[in-house]
Design a protein around this motif. Structure first.
Motif, PDB file in Angstrom:
ATOM      1  N   LEU A  52      46.771  33.170  41.376  1.00 14.32           N
ATOM      2  CA  LEU A  52      46.051  33.382  42.630  1.00 14.32           C
ATOM      3  C   LEU A  52      46.820  34.280  43.591  1.00 14.32           C
ATOM      4  O   LEU A  52      46.240  35.160  44.232  1.00 14.32           O
ATOM      5  CB  LEU A  52      45.770  32.030  43.283  1.00 14.32           C
ATOM      6  CG  LEU A  52      44.512  31.919  44.156  1.00 14.32           C
ATOM      7  CD1 LEU A  52      43.282  32.284  43.364  1.00 14.32           C
ATOM      8  CD2 LEU A  52      44.385  30.493  44.695  1.00 14.32           C
ATOM      9  N   SER A  56      45.500  37.898  44.809  1.00 14.98           N
ATOM     10  CA  SER A  56      45.198  38.041  46.239  1.00 14.98           C
ATOM     11  C   SER A  56      45.851  39.284  46.824  1.00 14.98           C
ATOM     12  O   SER A  56      45.194  40.081  47.507  1.00 14.98           O
ATOM     13  CB  SER A  56      45.670  36.794  46.998  1.00 14.98           C
ATOM     14  OG  SER A  56      45.049  35.625  46.507  1.00 14.98           O
ATOM     15  N   TYR A 157      36.460  36.209  43.625  1.00 12.09           N
ATOM     16  CA  TYR A 157      37.503  36.048  44.645  1.00 12.09           C
ATOM     17  C   TYR A 157      38.162  37.384  44.969  1.00 12.09           C
ATOM     18  O   TYR A 157      38.384  37.720  46.136  1.00 12.09           O
ATOM     19  CB  TYR A 157      38.527  35.045  44.125  1.00 12.09           C
ATOM     20  CG  TYR A 157      39.728  34.834  45.017  1.00 12.09           C
ATOM     21  CD1 TYR A 157      39.633  34.085  46.178  1.00 12.09           C
ATOM     22  CD2 TYR A 157      40.965  35.375  44.673  1.00 12.09           C
ATOM     23  CE1 TYR A 157      40.737  33.895  46.989  1.00 12.09           C
ATOM     24  CE2 TYR A 157      42.075  35.187  45.470  1.00 12.09           C
ATOM     25  CZ  TYR A 157      41.951  34.441  46.633  1.00 12.09           C
ATOM     26  OH  TYR A 157      43.051  34.242  47.435  1.00 12.09           O
ATOM     27  N   SER A 158      38.453  38.169  43.935  1.00 12.90           N
ATOM     28  CA  SER A 158      39.082  39.473  44.126  1.00 12.90           C
ATOM     29  C   SER A 158      38.165  40.427  44.886  1.00 12.90           C
ATOM     30  O   SER A 158      38.623  41.156  45.780  1.00 12.90           O
ATOM     31  CB  SER A 158      39.453  40.061  42.758  1.00 12.90           C
ATOM     32  OG  SER A 158      39.891  41.390  42.881  1.00 12.90           O
TER      33      SER A 158
END
Length: 258
Positions: A52, A56, A157-158
């Motif tokens: 993660l 991120s 998420y990316s």
């Protein structure tokens, strides 16, 4: 000519056949998924939560770089306000699955190949077979399922972080209103073409994850030569995964966007 064929093409065809067969053998063990749920969740944690931080950082700065360069290019035409639309298309359709998969191939995929390769050269795989425990069910199935399930999640998420990074750069360096920027993002995502971009990006993430995990397990199971062989296996797994991500990404893009 015959020697060149035997040194290059035969090992390549064997590796391809072994990897494809490994995938089908893992699919054939899918009725054991419920009993391997703990191992699958563990692999999901390794691929997802363990990566993660890197995902991120890379995603935010990629969005900022794309936003800045796109905005500066569009400023010459007075259209820098369109970077929200362009970033949403670029990240959801192509860049987020591509970046996320390369990061996971280099970190999780290499570790997967090294772990199984070490077990192979230390004869732990042979010990499992002696005890009538299938290495496919015990080692390969949880890794393929857990890894391929987490890549699409990390792609979303990316993409979200990349869009956020582009918005920050657009507001503070290009003078773009944040509300207008995110309205453009929402307009694109909620439209039919935007939903198609999102679905194609998710499909790419799943295909990339399936390819990387299968290749890494295949390379690990074919490891020979002790510690040196484990190093070579890790390198081959990463390089092959990179090439497969690039090739399959092009094929999927050409297939859905003729």
């Amino acid at each position: 000519m015959k020697r060149l064929y035997s040194k290059t093409l035969e090992p390549f065809l064997y590796a391809v056949g072994y990897t494809v067969l490994l995938l089908f053998r893992a699919i054939g063990q899918s009725h054991h998924l419920y009993f391997k749920r703990k191992e699958i969740l563990e692999q999901m944690f390794i691929a997802g939560v363990g990566s993660l931080f890197v995902v991120s950082i890379v995603s935010v700065f990629t969005g900022m770089i794309l936003g800045l360069n796109t905005g500066l290019g569009l400023r010459d035409f007075g259209a820098e306000g369109q970077i929200g639309l362009l970033l949403t298309i670029t990240l959801t359709r192509e860049m987020s699955p591509f970046m996320t998969s390369l990061i996971l191939a280099a970190s999780v995929g290499s570790a997967m190949a090294a772990e199984i390769g070490t077990m192979k050269v230390s004869e732990e795989i042979d010990a499992l077979e002696v005890m009538s425990i299938s290495p496919i069910r015990y080692l390969v199935l949880p890794r393929i399922v857990g890894f391929s399930m987490m890549v699409p999640v990390l792609c979303v998420y990316s993409a979200a972080l990349g869009i956020l990074g582009g918005g920050i750069v657009g507001h503070f360096q290009l003078g773009i209103d944040m509300i207008s920027y995110f309205q453009d993002v929402y307009y694109r995502i909620s439209s039919v073409p935007g939903l198609k971009d999102l679905y194609v990006g998710l499909l790419k993430g799943y295909v990339f994850g399936l390819s990387i995990s299968t290749i890494s397990c295949s390379q690990g199971l074919r490891t020979e030569g002790g510690a040196i062989g484990v190093g070579q296996t890790t390198r081959k797994a990463v390089v092959t995964s990179f090439l497969m991500v690039i090739f399959s990404g092009y094929v999927l893009t050409a297939l859905f966007y003729k």
